[in-house]
Design an enzyme around this catalytic site. Structure first.
Site, mmCIF file in Angstrom:
data_model
loop_
_atom_site.group_PDB
_atom_site.id
_atom_site.type_symbol
_atom_site.label_atom_id
_atom_site.label_comp_id
_atom_site.label_asym_id
_atom_site.label_seq_id
_atom_site.Cartn_x
_atom_site.Cartn_y
_atom_site.Cartn_z
ATOM 1 N N GLY A 183 6.532 -10.133 -16.946
ATOM 2 C CA GLY A 183 6.112 -8.994 -16.134
ATOM 3 C C GLY A 183 5.185 -9.454 -15.020
ATOM 4 N N GLY A 248 14.393 -12.269 -19.889
ATOM 5 C CA GLY A 248 15.695 -12.795 -20.322
ATOM 6 C C GLY A 248 16.096 -13.987 -19.460
ATOM 7 N N THR A 301 -0.840 -13.716 -18.051
ATOM 8 C CA THR A 301 -0.711 -12.534 -18.881
ATOM 9 C C THR A 301 -1.854 -11.592 -18.605
ATOM 10 O OG1 THR A 301 -1.139 -11.713 -21.108
ATOM 11 C CG2 THR A 301 -1.500 -14.036 -20.764
ATOM 12 N N ILE A 302 -1.494 -10.442 -18.121
ATOM 13 C CA ILE A 302 -2.495 -9.427 -17.820
ATOM 14 C C ILE A 302 -3.188 -8.997 -19.115
ATOM 15 C CG2 ILE A 302 -1.017 -7.387 -18.037
ATOM 16 C CD1 ILE A 302 -2.193 -6.543 -15.277
ATOM 17 N N ASP A 303 -2.463 -9.150 -20.240
ATOM 18 C CA ASP A 303 -3.014 -8.732 -21.540
ATOM 19 C C ASP A 303 -4.117 -9.680 -22.029
ATOM 20 O OD1 ASP A 303 -1.078 -6.836 -21.384
ATOM 21 O OD2 ASP A 303 0.149 -7.567 -23.042
HETATM 22 N N1 LIG Z 1 10.960 -18.364 -27.608
HETATM 23 C C1 LIG Z 1 11.416 -18.518 -26.362
HETATM 24 N N2 LIG Z 1 12.040 -19.672 -26.005
HETATM 25 C C2 LIG Z 1 12.507 -19.843 -24.743
HETATM 26 N N3 LIG Z 1 12.396 -18.927 -23.765
HETATM 27 C C3 LIG Z 1 11.801 -17.763 -24.059
HETATM 28 C C4 LIG Z 1 11.265 -17.487 -25.370
HETATM 29 N N4 LIG Z 1 10.730 -16.255 -25.352
HETATM 30 C C5 LIG Z 1 10.912 -15.770 -24.101
HETATM 31 N N5 LIG Z 1 11.552 -16.670 -23.335
HETATM 32 C C6 LIG Z 1 11.905 -16.503 -21.920
HETATM 33 O O1 LIG Z 1 10.698 -16.465 -21.153
HETATM 34 C C7 LIG Z 1 10.808 -15.519 -20.105
HETATM 35 C C8 LIG Z 1 9.633 -14.588 -20.131
HETATM 36 O O2 LIG Z 1 9.421 -14.033 -21.440
HETATM 37 P P1 LIG Z 1 8.717 -12.631 -21.641
HETATM 38 O O3 LIG Z 1 8.438 -12.457 -23.076
HETATM 39 O O4 LIG Z 1 9.518 -11.565 -20.967
HETATM 40 O O5 LIG Z 1 7.379 -12.715 -20.782
HETATM 41 P P2 LIG Z 1 6.048 -13.554 -21.000
HETATM 42 O O6 LIG Z 1 6.325 -14.948 -20.623
HETATM 43 O O7 LIG Z 1 5.089 -12.898 -20.094
HETATM 44 O O8 LIG Z 1 5.694 -13.431 -22.454
HETATM 45 C C9 LIG Z 1 12.129 -14.821 -20.271
HETATM 46 O O9 LIG Z 1 12.998 -15.302 -19.274
HETATM 47 C C10 LIG Z 1 12.570 -15.160 -21.660
HETATM 48 O O10 LIG Z 1 13.972 -15.284 -21.755
HETATM 49 O O1 LIG Z 2 7.817 -2.722 -18.424
HETATM 50 P P1 LIG Z 2 7.806 -4.196 -18.531
HETATM 51 O O2 LIG Z 2 8.064 -4.885 -17.247
HETATM 52 O O3 LIG Z 2 8.680 -4.710 -19.621
HETATM 53 O O4 LIG Z 2 6.334 -4.617 -18.901
HETATM 54 C C1 LIG Z 2 5.580 -4.081 -19.944
HETATM 55 C C2 LIG Z 2 4.719 -5.140 -20.549
HETATM 56 O O5 LIG Z 2 4.126 -5.940 -19.574
HETATM 57 C C3 LIG Z 2 2.819 -6.297 -19.961
HETATM 58 O O6 LIG Z 2 1.947 -5.731 -19.030
HETATM 59 C C4 LIG Z 2 2.625 -7.790 -19.949
HETATM 60 O O7 LIG Z 2 3.713 -8.394 -20.483
HETATM 61 P P2 LIG Z 2 4.079 -9.910 -20.184
HETATM 62 O O8 LIG Z 2 2.800 -10.701 -20.328
HETATM 63 O O9 LIG Z 2 5.085 -10.248 -21.206
HETATM 64 O O10 LIG Z 2 4.576 -9.988 -18.806
HETATM 65 C C5 LIG Z 2 2.604 -5.708 -21.328
HETATM 66 O O11 LIG Z 2 1.305 -5.247 -21.494
HETATM 67 C C6 LIG Z 2 3.612 -4.608 -21.342
HETATM 68 O O12 LIG Z 2 4.042 -4.345 -22.634
#
Ligand SMILES: Nc1ncnc2c1ncn2[C@@H]1O[C@H](COP(=O)(O)OP(=O)(O)O)[C@@H](O)[C@H]1O
Ligand SMILES: O=P(O)(O)OC[C@H]1O[C@](O)(COP(=O)(O)O)[C@@H](O)[C@@H]1O
Ligand SMILES: [Mg+2]
Length: 531
Positions: A183, A248, A301-303
Site C-alpha cells: 500500500g 500480488g 509501513t505506515i502501520d
Molecule cells: N511471503 C511472501 N513471499 C514473497 N512475496 C510476498 C510474500 N508476501 C507478500 N509478497 C509480495 O510482496 C508484495 C507486497 O506485499 P503486501 O503484503 O501487499 O504489502 P507489504 O509489503 O506492505 O506487507 C506483493 O507483491 C506480494 O505478492
Molecule cells: O486498501 P489497501 O490498499 O489494501 O490497504 C489497506 C492496508 O494498508 C495499510 O495501510 C498498510 O498496509 P501495507 O503496509 O501492507 O501496505 C494497512 O493499515 C491497511 O490494512
C-alpha cells in the site's frame, strides 16, 4: 492494566498466526509480548525478550556459559549477508562515494574515479550499534524485555549503516532498479529520490524504476522508467509513489528471470513485511543462481509494524495527519447534543498509529488497538463507558485501529492479492452498536464516524519523515555498494543500522500492553479496562 494474562495473549497470538499464515511467512514466532513474572519464571525463562522468544526458549539458564552462547548466536543471526559469501574471489575497489566532490568531468571516469584523496567520512565494517539500551533491573519493570529470569544485562550489537571505504561494484557496471510494493505510505517518493541521487554520486548511470510493484517485473505492457536526479528532483513534493504500487504479482523465479534479462545487479525494494519476504526470496534465488546482485530493502509501513526499529518512515506523518480527523470528530461530537465521534485509523496487526494519534491529540476518550481485547457489551464494555461519558461530559470520542476487535465481527473469508486477510469494518460496527444501545436505553445520541485511511496514506511526508527517508535511502545505496545483500535499513535508538531481512519480518511488531507508552495512552484517555 499492566500485566498480561494467558487469556489476553491467546487471541492475539491466534490473530497473529492468522496474519502470518495469510502472508505465507514460514517461521511462527512470538509477538513482542511479555508474560507476567508470576507465571513461573523458575528454570527456563517465561519472561520474554521482546523480539526473540523463540530463540530464548531453547536456552538453559543453568548453564554458566548461557550468556556468551546467546551472544554468539545473536551475532550469527544478525550477521549481514555479503557478496563475498558466494563470490569469495571478489576484490573491492576504493569507494567512488566522495563528499569532497569536483565538478564532474564531461568524459566519464576519464581520469579514473574521482575519490582518491584522504577522506574520513567512512564507516568501518566493524562499527556496531547497541540494539537495546535500557538495563531493566527486574522483570517486573514496566515494558521489561528480559532474556533470562534475572533480567541479566546482555549486550546485543547490530551492524552500523553508512558508506564504506571499499566497494564491491564498479559504478559503470551497475544497473540499479527501484521497486515500491504494497500500500501507499508517505515518503515513498522521498526514498526513491535519495536512492537515485546517491547512486549518481557513486557514478551510476543506469538507474530504472520498476512500475507498479513486483507486477512490473512480469507485465510486458509496463516499461521500466529511466531515473536520474533530474527526473526525481521534485518528486518528494507530492505523496504516492512515482513508480506506482501494487499487491500480488509474479513468482520469485519469474522476478529473478526478469532481473537477469534486464541486467539488473542492484535492486532496492521499498515495502512492508510481504515485500521484504519477497526481497529475501529474490536474494536467495540470486545466490542459488550465482548472480552477483545486491538486494536491499527499505521498510515501508505506515502501520510501523516492522520489528527492532524505532519507527518506519511515514508513521510520523500519519500520526500528524490523523490529528485532523480526530479534531473534526471531537468538534462534531462536542458541538452536538450527546455527540459520539468515532475515528478509525490504520493498523492491521498493531495499533501504533491509533495509540500515538490518541496520545498526541489529547481529545480521545477511548483508544482501541488490536493488541488489547475489549467487549462492547456488559458492565465493563465500551457502550457502558460511553453512556457514563455522555452523562458526565456530554460527548465522547473513540479512536479505533482497523485491526482491533476483529473477534467481534463476522469473518469476511476474503484475502487481497497479496494474501492479506480483508478485515470487517470495526468502525462501522462500533457506530451501529452505539446507535442501537442508546436507542434501547432511550438516550438520544448523535454518532459521527470518520474513516480517513486513504487521505492519511496519500499525504506527502512531513519534515521529520523527510529526514528519515533521506537517511534510509542513502544508506540503502551505501549498503549495496559495500556488497551487502538480503539486508534492510532501519533506525535503532536513533542510530542507523543494517539488519538481515529474516530478523525483521518474522512477525509484525506489536504494542506491548505492559509498555510505558500504552500506559501513557491510558493515563491520557482515562479509559478503564474493557474486559
Ligand atoms: N511471503 C511472501 N513471499 C514473497 N512475496 C510476498 C510474500 N508476501 C507478500 N509478497 C509480495 O510482496 C508484495 C507486497 O506485499 P503486501 O503484503 O501487499 O504489502 P507489504 O509489503 O506492505 O506487507 C506483493 O507483491 C506480494 O505478492
Ligand atoms: O486498501 P489497501 O490498499 O489494501 O490497504 C489497506 C492496508 O494498508 C495499510 O495501510 C498498510 O498496509 P501495507 O503496509 O501492507 O501496505 C494497512 O493499515 C491497511 O490494512
Ligand atoms: Mg503487509
Amino acid at each position: 492494566m499492566g500485566t498480561l494474562s494467558h487469556a489476553a495473549i491467546a487471541p492475539r497470538l491466534a490473530a497473529l498466526h492468522h496474519h502470518r499464515a495469510s502472508h505465507g511467512l514460514s517461521h511462527p514466532s512470538s509477538p513482542s509480548l511479555r508474560l507476567p513474572a508470576s507465571n513461573g519464571v523458575a528454570k527456563k525463562s517465561r519472561v520474554v525478550f521482546a523480539q526473540s522468544k523463540s530463540h530464548n526458549q531453547d536456552i538453559d539458564f543453568s548453564d554458566p556459559d548461557w550468556k556468551s552462547k546467546f551472544q554468539r548466536d545473536f551475532e550469527r543471526r544478525f550477521n549481514i549477508p555479503h557478496i563475498t559469501d558466494v563470490f569469495p574471489e571478489s576484490v573491492p575497489i576504493p569507494s567512488t562515494f566522495c563528499l569532497r566532490m569536483r565538478t564532474p568531468v564531461i568524459e566519464d571516469f576519464a581520469g579514473g574515479y574521482p575519490s582518491d584523496e584522504e577522506w574520513h567520512g567512512y564507516i568501518n565494517n566493524n562499527d556496531r550499534v547497541l540494539l537495546k539500551t535500557i538495563y531493566y533491573s527486574s522483570p517486573t519493570s514496566a515494558g521489561a524485555e528480559c532474556i533470562d529470569p534475572n533480567c541479566t544485562w546482555v549486550e546485543q550489537w547490530v551492524h552500523r549503516a553508512g558508506p564504506r571505504e571499499k566497494i564491491y561494484f564498479k559504478p559503470e557496471e551497475v544497473k540499479a532498479a527501484i521497486v515500491t510494493c504494497g500500500g501507499l505510505c508517505p515518503g515513498l517518493n522521498d526514498v526513491i529520490r535519495q536512492i537515485v541521487i546517491t547512486l549518481e554520486i557513486y557514478g551510476v548511470k543506469k538507474i530504472v524504476g520498476i512500475p507498479y510493484g513486483y507486477r512490473g517485473f512480469s507485465d510486458k505492457e509496463l516499461a521500466e522508467m529511466p531515473l536520474s536526479r533530474k527526473v526525481v528532483q521534485n518528486v518528494h513534493l507530492s505523496g504516492g509513489s512515482l513508480l506506482g504500487v501494487s499487491r500480488g504479482g509474479p513468482s520469485v523465479s519469474e522476478m529473478v528471470d526478469s532481473l537477469e534479462e534486464r541486467g539488473i545487479n542492484m535492486l532496492f525494494v521499498l515495502g512492508g513485511n510481504g515485500t521484504h519476504a519477497g526481497a529475501d526470496a529474490i536474494h536467495n534465488e540470486c545466490r542459488k543462481r550465482r548472480l552477483r546482485v545486491a538486494v536491499v530493502g527499505v521498510p515501508k509501513t505506515i502501520d510501523n509494524d516492522i520489528l527492532l526499529m524505532d519507527k518506519t518512515f511515514g508513521f510520523d506523518t500519519a500520526v500528524e495527519e490523523a490529528q485532523r480527523a480526530i479534531s473534526s470528530a471531537y468538534i462534531e461530537a462536542h458541538s452536538a447534543y450527546h455527540g459520539v465521534g468515532i475515528v478509525k485509523l490504520m493498523g492491521r496487526s498493531s495499533g501504533f498509529i491509533a495509540m500515538h494519534a490518541s496520545l498526541s491529540s489529547g481529545q480521545i476518550d477511548i483508544c482501541l488497538i488490536p493488541e488489547v481485547p475489549f467487549q462492547m457489551h456488559g458492565p465493563h464494555g465500551i457502550l457502558h463507558h460511553l453512556k457514563y461519558l455522555i452523562q458526565t461530559k456530554g460527548s465522547a470520542v473513540v479512536c479505533v485501529a482497523e485491526g482491533a476487535g476483529q473477534n467481534l465481527l463476522q469473518k469476511t473469508n476474503a484475502t487481497d492479492a497479496s494474501g492479506n486477510v480483508v478485515f470487517g469494518d470495526i468502525g462501522v460496527h462500533i457506530q451501529q452498536e452505539t446507535k442501537k444501545y442508546f436507542k434501547e436505553a432511550g438516550v438520544p445520541v448523535d454518532v459521527k464516524y470518520i474513516d480517513p485511511t486513504y487521505m492519511i496514506r496519500a499525504c506527502r511526508a512531513n519534515a521529520s519523515d523527510g529526514i528519515l527517508c533521506a537517511v534510509l535511502g542513502q544508506n540503502a545505496v551505501h549498503g549495496a555498494f559495500a556488497g551487502y545483500s538480503g539486508i534492510t535499513v532501519g533506525t535503532c535508538n536513533t542510530h542507523y543500522v543494517y539488519l538481515p531481512i529474516p530478523e525483521v519480518i518474522s512477525h509484525p511488531r506489536l504494542i506491548d500492553p505492559n509498555s510505558r507508552m500504552w500506559h501513557r495512552c491510558l493515563t491520557s484517555t482515562g479509559q478503564p479496562d474493557f474486559v
